[in-house]
Design a protein around this motif. Structure first.
Motif, mmCIF file in Angstrom:
data_model
loop_
_atom_site.group_PDB
_atom_site.id
_atom_site.type_symbol
_atom_site.label_atom_id
_atom_site.label_comp_id
_atom_site.label_asym_id
_atom_site.label_seq_id
_atom_site.Cartn_x
_atom_site.Cartn_y
_atom_site.Cartn_z
ATOM 1 N N ASP A 149 0.829 -1.207 0.000
ATOM 2 C CA ASP A 149 0.000 0.000 0.000
ATOM 3 C C ASP A 149 0.862 1.255 0.000
ATOM 4 O O ASP A 149 0.578 2.213 -0.725
ATOM 5 N N ALA A 150 1.905 1.253 0.815
ATOM 6 C CA ALA A 150 2.811 2.408 0.857
ATOM 7 C C ALA A 150 3.515 2.577 -0.480
ATOM 8 O O ALA A 150 3.665 3.700 -0.970
ATOM 9 N N LEU A 151 3.930 1.475 -1.090
ATOM 10 C CA LEU A 151 4.623 1.558 -2.376
ATOM 11 C C LEU A 151 3.714 2.123 -3.462
ATOM 12 O O LEU A 151 4.113 3.014 -4.211
ATOM 13 N N ALA A 152 2.493 1.625 -3.549
ATOM 14 C CA ALA A 152 1.555 2.142 -4.552
ATOM 15 C C ALA A 152 1.307 3.628 -4.328
ATOM 16 O O ALA A 152 1.257 4.411 -5.283
ATOM 17 N N ASP A 153 1.192 4.026 -3.073
ATOM 18 C CA ASP A 153 0.975 5.434 -2.748
ATOM 19 C C ASP A 153 2.195 6.280 -3.123
ATOM 20 O O ASP A 153 2.057 7.334 -3.756
ATOM 21 N N LEU A 154 3.381 5.842 -2.747
ATOM 22 C CA LEU A 154 4.611 6.581 -3.075
ATOM 23 C C LEU A 154 4.783 6.736 -4.585
ATOM 24 O O LEU A 154 5.254 7.771 -5.061
ATOM 25 N N ALA A 155 4.405 5.702 -5.324
ATOM 26 C CA ALA A 155 4.563 5.712 -6.780
ATOM 27 C C ALA A 155 3.426 6.450 -7.486
ATOM 28 O O ALA A 155 3.497 6.677 -8.694
ATOM 29 N N GLY A 156 2.392 6.801 -6.740
ATOM 30 C CA GLY A 156 1.229 7.428 -7.373
ATOM 31 C C GLY A 156 0.605 6.491 -8.392
ATOM 32 O O GLY A 156 0.130 6.899 -9.447
ATOM 33 N N ALA A 157 0.614 5.205 -8.059
ATOM 34 C CA ALA A 157 0.215 4.163 -9.011
ATOM 35 C C ALA A 157 -1.266 3.822 -8.917
ATOM 36 O O ALA A 157 -1.860 3.886 -7.841
ATOM 37 N N THR A 158 -1.791 3.402 -10.039
ATOM 38 C CA THR A 158 -3.141 2.877 -10.124
ATOM 39 C C THR A 158 -3.055 1.354 -10.071
ATOM 40 O O THR A 158 -2.294 0.752 -10.836
ATOM 41 N N VAL A 159 -3.775 0.737 -9.149
ATOM 42 C CA VAL A 159 -3.764 -0.717 -9.039
ATOM 43 C C VAL A 159 -4.680 -1.276 -10.133
ATOM 44 O O VAL A 159 -5.886 -1.005 -10.151
ATOM 45 N N VAL A 160 -4.080 -2.015 -11.048
ATOM 46 C CA VAL A 160 -4.817 -2.602 -12.162
ATOM 47 C C VAL A 160 -4.042 -3.816 -12.680
ATOM 48 O O VAL A 160 -2.814 -3.767 -12.749
ATOM 49 N N ASP A 161 -4.738 -4.866 -13.010
ATOM 50 C CA ASP A 161 -4.074 -6.071 -13.494
ATOM 51 C C ASP A 161 -3.835 -5.976 -15.000
ATOM 52 O O ASP A 161 -4.779 -6.015 -15.787
ATOM 53 N N LEU A 162 -2.586 -5.837 -15.377
ATOM 54 C CA LEU A 162 -2.173 -5.794 -16.778
ATOM 55 C C LEU A 162 -1.171 -6.907 -17.063
ATOM 56 O O LEU A 162 -0.250 -6.741 -17.837
#
Length: 164
Positions: A149-162
């Motif tokens: 969760d912290a990593l996705a937040d730090l990266a400003g990432a959208t969680v999506v399965d690609l």
């Protein structure tokens, strides 16, 4: 500590106000399997950062056409799904020289955060199944641990399965 790993830790502190403990491994962590062996975790808990170039038929891809995909080391990125997600004609693995020039890191050690340029970023939901994931810290032999969760937040990432 290798100067690039130290630079990564410093950037994380300066940009995100977070102290990430960078650990270096003599055997190297160039592949997800090697990284998992080094830290003693599942390959799926390795957060691999893949830089992809999006293209359109009428023009050559440039620096603004790069995206970052943070994927589980157990999964393969589906380039067709990436192209579709971003409305591009095609997606290919970005050129290593372009990655170094735009993102600021060399392949094999591209961290999921602290890039020279802000890239649209997607995050593999498989990583959210773990309490801790491990990302590259600027060199092919350095890693850091962080919650997904912290990593996705730090990266400003959208969680999506690609992934395939």
């Amino acid at each position: 500590m290798h100067e690039r790993a130290a630079e990564f830790a410093e950037r994380a502190r300066d940009r995100h106000d977070i102290d990430l403990e960078v650990v270096e491994f003599d055997a190297g962590t160039k592949t997800a399997a090697a990284a998992a062996d080094a830290v003693g975790c599942d390959t799926a808990a390795i957060a691999s950062t893949i830089v992809v170039s999006l293209s359109e038929p009428e023009r050559e891809a440039g620096p603004d056409d790069l995206i970052a995909a943070i994927t589980s080391g157990a999964n393969r990125l589906d380039l067709d799904a990436v192209a579709e997600r971003f409305g591009a004609t095609a997606a290919t693995m970005a050129d290593p020289g372009q990655i170094r020039e735009v993102v600021g890191w060399s392949i094999g050690g591209v961290p999921p955060v602290c890039h020279d340029a802000a890239l649209p970023t997607v995050f593999d939901p498989t990583l959210t199944e773990y309490d801790t994931v491990y990302g590259a810290a600027g060199t092919p032999s350095a890693l850091f641990a962080v919650s997904p969760d912290a990593l996705a937040d730090l990266a400003g990432a959208t969680v999506v399965d690609l992934t395939e």
